[in-house]
Design a protein around this motif. Structure first.
Motif, PDB file in Angstrom:
ATOM      1  N   GLU A 188       0.831  -1.204   0.000  1.00 17.33           N
ATOM      2  CA  GLU A 188       0.000   0.000   0.000  1.00 17.33           C
ATOM      3  C   GLU A 188       0.864   1.252   0.000  1.00 17.33           C
ATOM      4  N   ASN A 242       5.579   4.191  -2.285  1.00 17.37           N
ATOM      5  CA  ASN A 242       6.848   3.872  -2.937  1.00 17.37           C
ATOM      6  C   ASN A 242       7.242   2.449  -2.544  1.00 17.37           C
ATOM      7  N   LEU A 245       3.364   6.466   4.759  1.00 17.78           N
ATOM      8  CA  LEU A 245       2.806   7.134   3.577  1.00 17.78           C
ATOM      9  C   LEU A 245       2.241   6.074   2.655  1.00 17.78           C
ATOM     10  N   SER A 246       0.930   6.027   2.563  1.00 21.39           N
ATOM     11  CA  SER A 246       0.326   5.019   1.698  1.00 21.39           C
ATOM     12  C   SER A 246      -0.280   5.708   0.494  1.00 21.39           C
ATOM     13  N   TYR A 250      -4.710  12.649   1.941  1.00 22.33           N
ATOM     14  CA  TYR A 250      -3.828  13.704   1.423  1.00 22.33           C
ATOM     15  C   TYR A 250      -4.654  14.953   1.154  1.00 22.33           C
ATOM     16  N   PRO A 294       4.179  19.062   1.864  1.00 19.07           N
ATOM     17  CA  PRO A 294       2.954  19.167   2.653  1.00 19.07           C
ATOM     18  C   PRO A 294       3.298  19.623   4.064  1.00 19.07           C
ATOM     19  N   ASP A 311      11.111  18.779  -2.216  1.00 20.60           N
ATOM     20  CA  ASP A 311      10.417  17.734  -2.978  1.00 20.60           C
ATOM     21  C   ASP A 311      10.235  18.162  -4.420  1.00 20.60           C
ATOM     22  N   ARG A 312      11.217  18.838  -4.974  1.00 20.15           N
ATOM     23  CA  ARG A 312      11.110  19.242  -6.382  1.00 20.15           C
ATOM     24  C   ARG A 312      12.246  18.608  -7.160  1.00 20.15           C
ATOM     25  N   PRO A 313      11.998  18.416  -8.447  1.00 21.69           N
ATOM     26  CA  PRO A 313      13.089  17.822  -9.234  1.00 21.69           C
ATOM     27  C   PRO A 313      14.272  18.772  -9.262  1.00 21.69           C
ATOM     28  N   GLN A 358      14.486  14.604   1.021  1.00 20.64           N
ATOM     29  CA  GLN A 358      13.103  14.482   0.553  1.00 20.64           C
ATOM     30  C   GLN A 358      12.218  14.128   1.746  1.00 20.64           C
ATOM     31  N   PRO A 359      10.895  14.386   1.643  1.00 22.00           N
ATOM     32  CA  PRO A 359      10.034  14.199   2.822  1.00 22.00           C
ATOM     33  C   PRO A 359      10.065  12.772   3.385  1.00 22.00           C
ATOM     34  N   GLN A 360      10.235  11.786   2.518  1.00 19.66           N
ATOM     35  CA  GLN A 360      10.202  10.395   2.997  1.00 19.66           C
ATOM     36  C   GLN A 360      11.230  10.149   4.088  1.00 19.66           C
ATOM     37  N   TRP A 418       9.753  10.262   7.561  1.00 14.31           N
ATOM     38  CA  TRP A 418       8.949   9.074   7.898  1.00 14.31           C
ATOM     39  C   TRP A 418       9.853   7.885   8.190  1.00 14.31           C
ATOM     40  N   LEU A 457      14.512   7.132  -4.478  1.00 17.22           N
ATOM     41  CA  LEU A 457      14.307   6.851  -3.063  1.00 17.22           C
ATOM     42  C   LEU A 457      14.315   5.357  -2.785  1.00 17.22           C
ATOM     43  N   PRO A 458      14.804   4.969  -1.620  1.00 18.03           N
ATOM     44  CA  PRO A 458      14.649   3.566  -1.235  1.00 18.03           C
ATOM     45  C   PRO A 458      13.169   3.291  -0.976  1.00 18.03           C
ATOM     46  N   PRO A 459      12.725   2.028  -1.114  1.00 18.01           N
ATOM     47  CA  PRO A 459      11.302   1.745  -0.922  1.00 18.01           C
ATOM     48  C   PRO A 459      10.835   2.126   0.476  1.00 18.01           C
ATOM     49  N   HIS A 460       9.622   2.642   0.518  1.00 13.53           N
ATOM     50  CA  HIS A 460       9.035   3.035   1.801  1.00 13.53           C
ATOM     51  C   HIS A 460       8.191   1.860   2.291  1.00 13.53           C
TER      52      HIS A 460
END
Lengths: 639, 582
Positions: free
Chosen positions: A195, A198, B183-184, B206, B314, B356-358, B387-389, B392, B412-415
């Motif tokens: 879910e 990423n 973050l889903s 969101y 955000p 969080d921008r390119p 980055q925001p992740q 988390w 990014l590595p997987p969340h």
């Protein structure tokens, strides 16, 4: 309507005319009596004399005045109405007031006048208090005004909108004890990796998975979202189904019936029954040893000769073939029917004479195949030819009913080939069962109604049908291994008959829809039944008329079941799914102990043709060898 | 003989009542009954024997527990419903007459107000009970706080929900109760530990306009929200009191209008509560409990940092998270609203900047902080860009992670979800077991697929896309082999001869054969075991067999899913390796 009573001496009605006391019953009841009833004193009221027939005729032509056609109950004479009475009846019929001189529109007489009088009754003037404000009222109003001014009354005060918050749990009440009917709502499970916005790449669906998910009905999907990857948080879109999902959760909370279910968290293997290992129960057949190829079309039936050397098979090509068991070599064959298939072959019990009974079409051929030595062959011929003489004698008796089968000598060609006698039953024979002594054999022709079963005697060349009435469509018959008892299987039931007393002993109810075959254990007390509805049923005859075990494991109909008759605790079932299942089935001498059934091996090898698999099975008389006849045109030996 | 029991007077027949019967008994309309059920938390039941419960009928109906309905009979809210009906009639009459002043007076003075506090107390006798049921309430309130108003959803409700969400956030920050967040694709999940170990779990959408489907009945949702706002209000009152704070917190309207967010509320200490002061300083120095005892080391995770949020991030969730984990100084771009620690991006005290921008510049090499500052990049030296992740992941890991992987523009590595327990099912963080073991060599793709197919012969879920054409043939062959094993040996010599005559190398053939045989033997053993199980199943009762099959099926399904994921990962890794080589 009686006339006005004039109160004179005559008006006394003590001597009023006699009245009938019979009550409210039809007068016809008295038609055949001379009287028409009884008066108050119990005296008969006699029927008035009727005029002559001519009078009656005249009366009918010229109706007298006031004639009604009714009979007076009191006198028995004609009931006549007076002119006054007739007039009243007419008025009632017309809807008029029946009494003369009544005026329905007479002017009303008012008790009080509705008009206002010019002069009032009282001349008193209006009091002053009617014109000045009430002091009492003013007092009360002032009270309210004062209260409002002082703020005791607030007009149009809006009610408190905000719920007042306070410490509702301040009293520290003890927790409510858990009640069985109180089921808290289950919490939603926490999200899993897929879910994530990423997720790891392996969670992302492939094109095919995506398509499959989209094609599924939303209710059938096991997850309501498809995993997707966003490379940055700013790229995550809004979730479409958020409101919908919350709404569904709400519906679940108040609409879904809640049930307590305990989840079994055990190893499923622990549910499997503990059975002795098949390795301990050896020997039993495991692999194909020999394949007997040669038949064109299905092999319908097979039989092992009592010495255990020869295998006889019969098939759809109308031939009976005899094979040497060990080598698989075809030693002998004979074509019996042109277009009829051989439905059943059975060797005659007993080693002294090698006789094979084969059923093709309506005929049962008794064959002495030329594979034995001369002695055996001669013994066989003797057994079969002994009856010819006897048959001659019986034939002369004209009073005897026509027997169910005709015994005849074969044509020369067949005789040369080895056929010694032909028994023509006239209805297609599907099954043959020999009596253990070899003098009798029974045939079954399911289409034959009351002649479905016929018992034939070799020594006398005689046939008889034991049943007078049809017992249903008969599938199989079998003789008891040592008692004079016959088992007859119809579609639903198996009946046992005592052959000496000629009576029904017992009716077994296997509970299957359509029995295909059955077999009796050599001990005589146990029975296995195979049915077209895929069931195998084990009956203990001493226990009950219902089966002791019902086993359902074949995917298709069971065609044949057989016990090992040579002392090994084995039995097997053959099915249309192409498999033969071998069981260990041990029957104990002790009555208290139930039979032990252990599945041993599934024998696979026969190819399913036209949705037919294995059609017949047979055990070797001594060894643990199993023979099976398949629809693929082969017979197999398993050991 | 035992006394004959009369039918329909005890057990299922008496314990359950159909919905129609319940509505008749309570003499309310169906919508009122629904509201009542939602308020009181009454839910349908599944009787053990439906036929007995339904007076012999087998028609499918909804059943309620009779006692539940009986308790409803003397429910004050039910009386309020009736009052409301009477009031509605009066109002209708006044409006029909055109007597608007009267209508207004009625509206203000006589409108019955439904209070739900007694229901809250009844449904949740203890505070812990209330906390246990807070998940749905919080999720619902967070959703309603972000919904557009309509005729079924008055603005007051939305405002109330928004206020409650912020008050809740303030409490969580104050108590340091937040534990995990995720973050889903649906929204942001949070988990907090409140009131002595109760885990509360909620989902916040969101910040987008919500898609409201037409088939959603807002009256039902609104009834739920009505109850939930009351519940959350009481819970917050208690929680604030436990923290020694005044409830409700003071609301700063100006700040709210300037998009102050959390800053629109001023949290104040409750001075009426006596603070414990030791009578004499010389008396025993027992450590006194402080109001926020739940503060653990993890809540001070960002205590020594200063964050700056770029305008594309955000703000609300980030501010909430950072504050919950001890960050006192959070600055953000002026666009994101008022109340920032600093709105100046070039502030030197900033240690971390969330971006969080390119990247408009080529991604810097590793070691972000050490990269030389250039004017072209627009980067301020001496701070970490992330980055925001990152936030988390740090929170879920419970420590400050190295920021290298989270640099702007980096892949990014997987969340991962923090609630998946390790060892349950598939673990994407664990390294794959040796490839040999799984038979699948990632080098030969088609071959590996085939092998897996065989492994998962019982698994119905296995992909139909893999080339399966060879599988059945092979199986058949094996079958034949097994049957004719003895024939084979006798025929082997013959075959050798023919092969020799044909001019092929018999030795190589033999070798191949042997390999194949080995394989078939292995499968044969497996098949024998399977047969054994099948045969044992024959002797099970039908009920047990069904149960067994169900368990086996579900286990196989679970395993199949894990296998599928592993297979996919193997393929991906193989592909990655190939690309790397090329």
């Amino acid at each position: 309507m009686y006339p006005e009573i004039d109160p004179v001496y005559d008006s006394d009605d003590t001597d009023v005319e006699e009245t009938n006391t019979i009550g409210n019953i039809p007068l016809e009841f008295y038609d055949e009596y001379p009287h028409i009833g009884y008066d108050i004193n119990g005296k008969k009221i006699m029927r008035p004399a009727k005029g002559a027939a001519l009078d009656a005729l005249l009366d009918s032509i010229e109706v007298p005045k006031g004639w009604t056609g009714m009979t007076d109950r009191n006198t028995g004479g004609d009931l006549m109405l007076t002119q006054e009475e007739l007039e009243m009846v007419r008025k009632i019929q017309m809807g008029e007031v029946p009494v003369d001189g009544y005026d329905p529109y007479a002017p009303t007489v008012e008790y009080f006048t509705s008009k206002t009088e010019v002069m009032p009754l009282s001349a008193a003037p209006e009091p002053k208090r009617r014109f000045i404000p009430s002091k009492h009222e003013a007092k009360r109003v002032m009270k309210i005004v004062k209260a409002i001014r002082e703020g005791r009354i607030v007009p149009n005060k809006p009610k408190q909108e905000e719920p007042q918050l306070y410490d509702i749990w301040a009293d520290d009440a003890p927790p409510r004890p858990d009640h069985i009917m109180n089921i808290p709502a289950p919490k939603l499970p926490p999200p899993t990796h897929d879910e994530s916005y990423n997720p790891p790449a392996e969670y992302l669906p492939t094109e095919a998975e995506k398509k499959a998910w989209e094609e599924l009905d939303p209710e059938d999907r096991d997850k309501d979202y498809l995993p997707r990857k966003c490379s940055a948080l700013r790229l995550v879109p809004g979730y479409d189904g958020f409101v919908k999902e919350r709404f569904e959760r709400c519906l679940d909370l108040y609409l879904a019936p809640r049930v307590r279910r305990n989840k079994l968290n055990i190893d499923p293997e622990s549910l499997l029954p503990k059975l002795p290992s098949p390795q301990e129960l050896k020997p039993f057949p495991t692999t194909t040893a020999t394949i007997y190829r040669g038949h064109e079309g299905k092999v319908r039936t097979l039989s092992i000769d009592p010495s255990g050397v020869w295998l006889a098979t019969g098939g759809d090509d109308g031939t009976v073939r005899i094979w040497e068991i060990l080598t698989g070599r075809e030693v002998w064959k004979i074509k019996l029917g042109e277009d009829e298939s051989v439905n059943s072959v059975k060797w005659r019990p007993g080693r002294e004479a090698g006789i094979l009974a084969a059923a093709a079409g309506d005929d049962v051929y008794l064959i002495i195949p030329p594979i034995f030595d001369h002695e055996t062959e001669a013994a066989g011929k003797e057994v079969l030819s002994a009856g010819w003489g006897y048959a001659e004698i019986v034939k002369k008796d004209p009073l005897k009913k026509e027997p169910p089968a005709k015994w005849s000598k074969p044509s020369d060609k067949l005789a040369d080939a080895g056929v010694a006698a032909i028994v023509t039953v006239r209805i297609t024979v599907k099954h043959i069962a020999w009596h253990r002594r070899g003098d009798y054999f029974a045939t079954v022709s399911p289409e034959g109604q009351n002649r479905a079963v016929a018992i034939h005697q070799l020594s006398k060349h005689q046939s008889q049908s034991p049943f007078r009435k049809s017992k249903g469509i008969i599938q199989r018959v079998e003789f008891h291994p040592f008692r004079p008892v016959l088992f007859v299987a119809t579609q639903r039931y198996i009946r046992t008959y005592d052959l000496t007393k000629q009576e029904l002993i017992k009716t077994l109810q296997p509970g299957s829809r359509w029995i295909s075959s059955f077999d009796v254990h050599s001990g005589g007390d146990n029975l296995i039944v195979g049915s077209y509805d895929k069931r195998l049923l084990w009956h203990d005859l001493d226990l009950s008329t219902k089966p002791y075990r019902t086993l359902r494991y074949h995917q298709k109909a069971i065609r044949s079941v057989k016990y090992h008759q040579g002392g090994l605790p084995l039995f097997c079932s053959a099915s249309d799914d192409g498999t033969v299942q071998v069981f260990h089935g041990k029957v104990f001498g002790d009555l208290m102990e139930n039979a032990l059934i252990v599945p041993l091996k599934v024998l696979r090898g026969h190819v399913v043709k036209q949705s037919l698999g294995v059609l017949d099975v047979e055990w070797h008389p001594k060894e643990c060898w199993l023979f099976s006849a398949g629809a693929d045109g082969t017979a197999r030996l398993w050991n | 003989m035992a006394k004959i029991k009369k039918k329909g007077v005890s057990g299922n027949a008496k314990n359950f009542i159909t919905r129609t019967q319940a509505v008749r008994k309570l003499q309310v309309s169906l919508p009122d009954f629904r509201r009542l059920c939602i308020f009181k938390g009454i839910y349908p039941r599944e009787p053990r024997n439906k036929k007995k419960a339904n007076k012999g009928s087998t028609q499918s109906t909804t059943f309620y527990y009779t006692k539940d309905i009986q308790y409803l009979l003397h429910e004050p809210v039910l009386q309020k419903f009736r009052d409301h009906k009477a009031f509605a009639k009066k109002l209708q009459k006044a409006l029909g007459r055109g007597d608007y002043s009267d209508a207004k007076r009625l509206e203000t003075t006589q409108k019955p107000v439904i209070r739900l506090d007694h229901i809250v107390k009844e449904r949740y006798p203890t505070f812990t009970d209330a906390l246990r049921d807070l998940d749905d309430a919080l999720s619902m309130i967070h959703l309603f706080a972000s919904l557009p108003t309509n005729e079924n959803l008055p603005p007051a409700t939305v405002a109330n929900c928004a206020r409650l969400t912020r008050e809740w956030a303030h409490y969580v920050i104050r108590a340091g109760a937040l534990r995990k967040s995720f973050l889903s694709i649906k929204g942001i999940y949070y988990q907090a530990e409140v009131g002595g170990g109760q885990e509360v779990f909620w989902l916040v959408p969101y910040g987008f306009a919500q898609n409201v489907p037409v088939d959603v009945d807002f009256r039902i949702m609104h009834t739920f929200v009505e109850f939930y706002t009351t519940l959350v209000g009481f819970v917050l009152f208690r929680l604030y009191a436990l923290e020694g704070l005044v409830y409700p917190p003071r609301f700063d309207k100006d700040a709210d209008e300037n998009a102050g967010g959390l800053g629109a509320f001023r949290i104040e200490k409750d001075l009426t509560i006596d603070t414990f002061t030791p009578a004499a300083s010389s008396s025993d120095p027992l450590p006194q409990p402080t109001p926020s005892q739940t503060t653990s080391t993890s809540t001070t995770l960002f205590a020594n940092t200063t964050f700056y949020l770029s305008r594309e991030t955000p703000r609300e969730p980030l501010e909430f998270l950072l504050r919950s984990f001890g960050c006192k100084r959070i600055g953000w771009d002026g666009v994101l609203g008022a109340g920032a620690y600093t709105e100046d991006a070039s502030d030197t005290s900033i240690t971390h900047q969330v971006v969080d921008r390119p990247p408009t510049f080529p991604p810097a090499a590793e070691g972000d902080a050490s990269a030389p500052p250039t004017a072209a990049t627009g980067r301020v030296p001496g701070r970490i860009y992330i980055q925001p992740q990152y936030i988390w992941d740090c929170i879920n890991a419970g420590r400050i992670l190295p920021p290298g992987e989270y640099a702007p523009g980096a892949l990014l590595p997987p969340h991962l979800s923090p609630w998946v327990k390790p060892g349950e099912g598939y673990d994407p963080t664990a390294a794959l077991p040796d490839v040999e073991h799984g038979k699948a060599s990632s080098d030969s793709d088609s071959g590996s697929d085939n092998g897996m197919q065989e492994d998962l012969a019982s698994d119905s879920d296995s992909e139909p896309t893999a080339p399966t054409t060879t599988a059945p043939e092979e199986e058949e062959e094996e079958e034949d082999e097994e049957e004719d094993e003895e024939d084979e040996e006798s025929a082997a010599y013959q075959r050798e001869l023919t092969a020799e005559a044909a001019g092929t190398n018999p030795a190589a053939d033999k070798k191949k054969k042997k390999e194949k045989k080995k394989k078939s033997k292995k499968t044969r053993q497996q098949r024998e075991e399977e047969d054994q199980k099948e045969m044992k199943k024959i002797m099970m009762s039908r009920r047990k067999r069904k149960l067994y099959e169900k368990m086996v099926y579900s286990n196989a399904k679970k395993e199949g899913e894990v296998e599928g994921l592993k297979r996919k990962r193997r393929r991906l890794e193989g592909k990655g390796k190939k690309e790397g080589e090329a």
